[in-house]
Design an enzyme around this catalytic site. Sequence first.
Site, PDB file in Angstrom:
ATOM      1  N   THR A  29      45.795  48.631  42.040  1.00 36.05           N
ATOM      2  CA  THR A  29      45.119  49.895  42.373  1.00 36.05           C
ATOM      3  C   THR A  29      43.622  49.657  42.522  1.00 36.05           C
ATOM      4  O   THR A  29      42.994  50.107  43.487  1.00 36.05           O
ATOM      5  CB  THR A  29      45.392  50.954  41.283  1.00 36.05           C
ATOM      6  OG1 THR A  29      46.772  50.910  40.921  1.00 36.05           O
ATOM      7  CG2 THR A  29      45.028  52.346  41.771  1.00 36.05           C
ATOM      8  N   GLY A  84      42.610  50.315  36.630  1.00 39.79           N
ATOM      9  CA  GLY A  84      43.957  50.882  36.538  1.00 39.79           C
ATOM     10  C   GLY A  84      44.438  50.880  35.098  1.00 39.79           C
ATOM     11  O   GLY A  84      43.697  50.510  34.174  1.00 39.79           O
ATOM     12  N   ASP A  86      48.460  50.730  32.643  1.00 43.62           N
ATOM     13  CA  ASP A  86      49.918  50.621  32.669  1.00 43.62           C
ATOM     14  C   ASP A  86      50.595  51.856  32.092  1.00 43.62           C
ATOM     15  O   ASP A  86      51.693  52.217  32.494  1.00 43.62           O
ATOM     16  CB  ASP A  86      50.351  49.371  31.900  1.00 43.62           C
ATOM     17  CG  ASP A  86      49.694  48.139  32.477  1.00 43.62           C
ATOM     18  OD1 ASP A  86      49.749  47.976  33.707  1.00 43.62           O
ATOM     19  OD2 ASP A  86      49.070  47.380  31.713  1.00 43.62           O
ATOM     20  N   LYS A  96      46.837  48.746  28.662  1.00 44.40           N
ATOM     21  CA  LYS A  96      46.415  47.926  29.785  1.00 44.40           C
ATOM     22  C   LYS A  96      46.746  46.464  29.491  1.00 44.40           C
ATOM     23  O   LYS A  96      47.046  46.112  28.363  1.00 44.40           O
ATOM     24  CB  LYS A  96      44.890  48.065  29.992  1.00 44.40           C
ATOM     25  CG  LYS A  96      44.515  49.417  30.559  1.00 44.40           C
ATOM     26  CD  LYS A  96      43.036  49.533  30.884  1.00 44.40           C
ATOM     27  CE  LYS A  96      42.454  48.374  31.623  1.00 44.40           C
ATOM     28  NZ  LYS A  96      43.149  47.996  32.862  1.00 44.40           N
ATOM     29  N   GLU A 105      38.225  43.438  30.440  1.00 51.19           N
ATOM     30  CA  GLU A 105      38.291  44.853  30.843  1.00 51.19           C
ATOM     31  C   GLU A 105      37.762  45.727  29.707  1.00 51.19           C
ATOM     32  O   GLU A 105      36.953  46.639  29.923  1.00 51.19           O
ATOM     33  CB  GLU A 105      39.733  45.257  31.173  1.00 51.19           C
ATOM     34  CG  GLU A 105      40.243  44.633  32.466  1.00 51.19           C
ATOM     35  CD  GLU A 105      41.720  44.890  32.726  1.00 51.19           C
ATOM     36  OE1 GLU A 105      42.130  44.789  33.882  1.00 51.19           O
ATOM     37  OE2 GLU A 105      42.478  45.176  31.777  1.00 51.19           O
ATOM     38  N   LYS A 123      52.710  56.375  35.716  1.00 56.13           N
ATOM     39  CA  LYS A 123      52.089  55.764  34.527  1.00 56.13           C
ATOM     40  C   LYS A 123      51.910  56.765  33.377  1.00 56.13           C
ATOM     41  O   LYS A 123      51.497  56.380  32.289  1.00 56.13           O
ATOM     42  CB  LYS A 123      50.714  55.193  34.896  1.00 56.13           C
ATOM     43  CG  LYS A 123      50.703  54.230  36.082  1.00 56.13           C
ATOM     44  CD  LYS A 123      51.240  52.894  35.722  1.00 56.13           C
ATOM     45  CE  LYS A 123      51.128  51.856  36.813  1.00 56.13           C
ATOM     46  NZ  LYS A 123      49.812  51.412  37.144  1.00 56.13           N
TER      47      LYS A 123
HETATM   48  C1  5RP Z   1      45.242  44.327  34.315  1.00 55.29           C
HETATM   49  C2  5RP Z   1      45.455  45.770  34.057  1.00 55.29           C
HETATM   50  C3  5RP Z   1      45.733  46.630  35.240  1.00 55.29           C
HETATM   51  O1  5RP Z   1      44.652  47.493  35.415  1.00 55.29           O
HETATM   52  C4  5RP Z   1      46.997  47.429  35.012  1.00 55.29           C
HETATM   53  O2  5RP Z   1      48.041  46.517  34.798  1.00 55.29           O
HETATM   54  C5  5RP Z   1      47.320  48.331  36.223  1.00 55.29           C
HETATM   55  O3  5RP Z   1      47.584  47.543  37.339  1.00 55.29           O
HETATM   56  P1  5RP Z   1      48.138  48.161  38.700  1.00 55.29           P
HETATM   57  O4  5RP Z   1      47.044  49.023  39.236  1.00 55.29           O
HETATM   58  O5  5RP Z   1      48.439  46.969  39.558  1.00 55.29           O
HETATM   59  O6  5RP Z   1      49.368  48.962  38.374  1.00 55.29           O
HETATM   60  O7  5RP Z   1      45.373  46.255  32.959  1.00 55.29           O
HETATM   61  O8  5RP Z   1      45.030  43.607  33.139  1.00 55.29           O
END
Ligand code: 5RP
Length: 227
Positions: A29, A84, A86, A96, A105, A123
Amino acid sequence: MEELKRAVAKEALSFIEDDMVVGLGTGSTTAYFIEYLGKLIMEGELEDVYGLPTSYQARLLAIENGIPTLGLDEVDAIDVAVDGADEVDPNLNLIKGRGAALTMEKIVEYRAGTFLVLVDESKLVERLGQKMPVPIEVIPAAWRAIAEELEVFNADAELRTGSKKDGPVVTDNGNFILDARFHRIDDPLDLEIELNTIPGVVENGIFADIADLVLVGTKEGVKKLER
Ligand code: 5RP
């Protein structure tokens, strides 16, 4: 799903102004956000905007899209961080780390003036841990000891392995990731703090109380959730 990700990434651009330092998150994302931000910078719509990448992925994407970058040790302040997640619970606590970039992050997003989260509606969960395990970055030599220690927390932990690499995933910081499934997470902030007291744990993927705003991509449009 890609359309929803693109829509929130576009909406996030309205939070970026000239002269800002922007934390660049990791994942699919945020990759759209980096692409769109780069376009605005290249077209001269935004001036003196610098990206602060949270991973090698974010850094490479920033370079590819013409966003000048700075390191954490080169900035006085981070205006906005965009990333983004999870899972997002009703209090805007997050899980995350699917991309194994959780440590950088969290450092960047904790320090940002505004932390903006971009997700699609899949999510959203009632309780953290409902769908995803909690990723925990650990010092390699300690992985097994920590996995055993996590049993005390009623969690089953698995060492994350690579898909295009044999053996464990090695993070940007040279560590391993344990994916821990907890029986039930009642107090995310408490668990986040507790996990970081285990020797050998570098950081964990619970981000409690740090998201300011979540943009949620839905079929009806982008929704804003605020704390
Ligand atoms: C990476 C993260 C990502 O921000 C999280 O997994 C979301 O990813 P996506 O936007 O591909 O669903 O925490 O460490």
